[in-house]
Design a protein around this motif. Sequence first.
Motif, PDB file in Angstrom:
ATOM      1  N   HIS A 182       0.750  -1.216  -0.014  1.00 22.00           N
ATOM      2  CA  HIS A 182      -0.067   0.042   0.042  1.00 22.00           C
ATOM      3  C   HIS A 182       0.713   1.425   0.044  1.00 22.00           C
ATOM      4  O   HIS A 182       0.484   2.283  -0.676  1.00 22.00           O
ATOM      5  N   GLU A 183       1.988   1.053   0.757  1.00 22.61           N
ATOM      6  CA  GLU A 183       2.956   2.311   1.020  1.00 22.61           C
ATOM      7  C   GLU A 183       3.469   2.804  -0.504  1.00 22.61           C
ATOM      8  O   GLU A 183       3.668   3.790  -0.823  1.00 22.61           O
ATOM      9  N   VAL A 184       3.935   1.559  -1.322  1.00 20.21           N
ATOM     10  CA  VAL A 184       4.625   1.782  -2.479  1.00 20.21           C
ATOM     11  C   VAL A 184       3.584   2.344  -3.629  1.00 20.21           C
ATOM     12  O   VAL A 184       3.945   3.263  -4.154  1.00 20.21           O
ATOM     13  N   ALA A 185       2.431   2.085  -3.392  1.00 20.37           N
ATOM     14  CA  ALA A 185       1.328   2.155  -4.450  1.00 20.37           C
ATOM     15  C   ALA A 185       1.022   4.005  -4.123  1.00 20.37           C
ATOM     16  O   ALA A 185       1.122   4.513  -5.190  1.00 20.37           O
ATOM     17  N   GLU A 186       1.151   4.200  -2.854  1.00 27.94           N
ATOM     18  CA  GLU A 186       0.808   5.760  -2.588  1.00 27.94           C
ATOM     19  C   GLU A 186       1.948   6.648  -3.131  1.00 27.94           C
ATOM     20  O   GLU A 186       1.846   7.689  -3.685  1.00 27.94           O
ATOM     21  N   SER A 187       3.192   6.154  -2.775  1.00 24.89           N
ATOM     22  CA  SER A 187       4.401   7.015  -2.722  1.00 24.89           C
ATOM     23  C   SER A 187       4.743   6.954  -4.338  1.00 24.89           C
ATOM     24  O   SER A 187       5.357   8.110  -4.923  1.00 24.89           O
ATOM     25  N   CYS A 188       4.361   5.827  -5.254  1.00 24.31           N
ATOM     26  CA  CYS A 188       4.595   5.875  -6.849  1.00 24.31           C
ATOM     27  C   CYS A 188       3.558   6.539  -7.669  1.00 24.31           C
ATOM     28  O   CYS A 188       3.457   6.122  -8.723  1.00 24.31           O
ATOM     29  N   GLY A 189       2.303   6.703  -7.057  1.00 26.46           N
ATOM     30  CA  GLY A 189       1.272   7.309  -7.650  1.00 26.46           C
ATOM     31  C   GLY A 189       0.535   6.337  -8.198  1.00 26.46           C
ATOM     32  O   GLY A 189      -0.298   6.411  -9.188  1.00 26.46           O
ATOM     33  N   LEU A 190       0.428   5.095  -7.676  1.00 24.92           N
ATOM     34  CA  LEU A 190      -0.485   4.066  -8.079  1.00 24.92           C
ATOM     35  C   LEU A 190      -1.610   3.620  -7.297  1.00 24.92           C
ATOM     36  O   LEU A 190      -1.929   2.483  -7.091  1.00 24.92           O
ATOM     37  N   SER A 191      -2.131   4.661  -6.679  1.00 25.24           N
ATOM     38  CA  SER A 191      -3.229   4.214  -5.622  1.00 25.24           C
ATOM     39  C   SER A 191      -4.450   3.581  -6.562  1.00 25.24           C
ATOM     40  O   SER A 191      -5.185   2.743  -5.948  1.00 25.24           O
ATOM     41  N   ASP A 192      -4.645   3.943  -7.587  1.00 29.91           N
ATOM     42  CA  ASP A 192      -5.871   3.423  -8.712  1.00 29.91           C
ATOM     43  C   ASP A 192      -5.417   1.993  -8.901  1.00 29.91           C
ATOM     44  O   ASP A 192      -6.191   1.091  -8.840  1.00 29.91           O
ATOM     45  N   ALA A 193      -3.989   1.889  -9.199  1.00 36.54           N
ATOM     46  CA  ALA A 193      -3.587   0.593  -9.605  1.00 36.54           C
ATOM     47  C   ALA A 193      -3.612  -0.342  -8.527  1.00 36.54           C
ATOM     48  O   ALA A 193      -4.020  -1.545  -8.629  1.00 36.54           O
ATOM     49  N   PHE A 194      -3.507   0.099  -7.393  1.00 36.84           N
ATOM     50  CA  PHE A 194      -3.356  -0.868  -6.323  1.00 36.84           C
ATOM     51  C   PHE A 194      -4.861  -1.215  -5.956  1.00 36.84           C
ATOM     52  O   PHE A 194      -5.139  -2.590  -5.530  1.00 36.84           O
ATOM     53  N   GLY A 195      -5.891  -0.369  -5.977  1.00 35.92           N
ATOM     54  CA  GLY A 195      -7.165  -0.781  -5.997  1.00 35.92           C
ATOM     55  C   GLY A 195      -7.460  -1.798  -6.772  1.00 35.92           C
ATOM     56  O   GLY A 195      -8.305  -2.740  -6.504  1.00 35.92           O
ATOM     57  N   ALA A 196      -7.210  -1.730  -8.035  1.00 38.90           N
ATOM     58  CA  ALA A 196      -7.308  -2.572  -9.027  1.00 38.90           C
ATOM     59  C   ALA A 196      -6.779  -3.824  -8.868  1.00 38.90           C
ATOM     60  O   ALA A 196      -7.156  -5.080  -9.230  1.00 38.90           O
ATOM     61  N   ALA A 197      -5.415  -3.894  -8.464  1.00 42.79           N
ATOM     62  CA  ALA A 197      -4.789  -5.044  -8.118  1.00 42.79           C
ATOM     63  C   ALA A 197      -5.432  -5.973  -6.995  1.00 42.79           C
ATOM     64  O   ALA A 197      -5.523  -7.031  -7.124  1.00 42.79           O
ATOM     65  N   PHE A 198      -6.210  -5.208  -6.058  1.00 42.61           N
ATOM     66  CA  PHE A 198      -6.854  -6.092  -4.962  1.00 42.61           C
ATOM     67  C   PHE A 198      -8.312  -6.599  -5.457  1.00 42.61           C
ATOM     68  O   PHE A 198      -8.644  -7.721  -5.118  1.00 42.61           O
ATOM     69  N   ARG A 199      -8.628  -6.121  -6.665  1.00 41.40           N
ATOM     70  CA  ARG A 199     -10.060  -6.451  -7.077  1.00 41.40           C
ATOM     71  C   ARG A 199      -9.658  -7.395  -7.989  1.00 41.40           C
ATOM     72  O   ARG A 199     -10.541  -8.492  -8.380  1.00 41.40           O
TER      73      ARG A 199
END
Length: 272
Positions: free
Chosen positions: A209-226
């Motif tokens: 989660h931390e890497v996603a936020e720091s790299c601007g990948l918050s949307d990708a993180f959500g998609a990853a978990f879906r």
Amino acid sequence: MGGDLAGRRILVPESRDLDLFAGMMEQHGAETIRCPMVKILDLDDPAPAVDWLNRLLDGRFDDIVLLTGEGLRRLMTVARAMEREAEVIAAFGRTRIFVRGPKPVKALREIGLAPYASAPAPTTDGVILSLADEDLTGRRVGVQLYPGNPNDILLDAVRARGGEPDAVTPYRYASDSETGAVEAAIREMAAGRIDFVAFTASPQVRRLHEVAESCGLSDAFGAAFRNTRIAAVGPVVAEAVEAAGGVVAVSPQSTFHMKPLVNAIRDLLAKG
């Protein structure tokens, strides 16, 4: 290679036992993507652990609470550096040792000891429950914590039963390790190219989660978990997954080790 995991791509965010865990799934035909999320290191300054061990050696603890196997191993590393390993083992043996789960039990066995009591579930609540019938009035309780969690709930529970907690955190996480690999893993999961991610520790989830936020990948993180089915080794990890917005597809029912986690994934996939 044949096997009931053949053709499956499984992300393995293990750290200390990365190759062992990945190998378990590869034996059943899986293609594993190794991604060490969190590197575990000794303390920069061992003085707090040395002081805690000196209090143990002085007989100032009646009880010990071990939350992680890694914690005990790191304490023994400090004990060896003090050239007092045998004395520390003997001192542990003179206390009642409460453990959170199977990993500290294994670490105790490595030094010839066994727990006084194991938590009914490998969680803080489980440890508190194991203490529920204990009168700790006037007893001094050494509590081994892990990085990032001061666990005030547990320390307060010890105090509520009359005990005096004395906490130590004997290791640290190097959270900046393998950032590029973690970022790539998030993108692969978001694209639906990973069949499973198998979490074995809650810091792995937080690191993702931390890497996603720091790299601007918050949307990708959500998609990853879906888009990726999630396996969790036990309830503590499952809680971390849910806190990050994910849903655990499978987890071992009772024995929270890597092999039961692999078998749980196999059983789920066998059902289609």
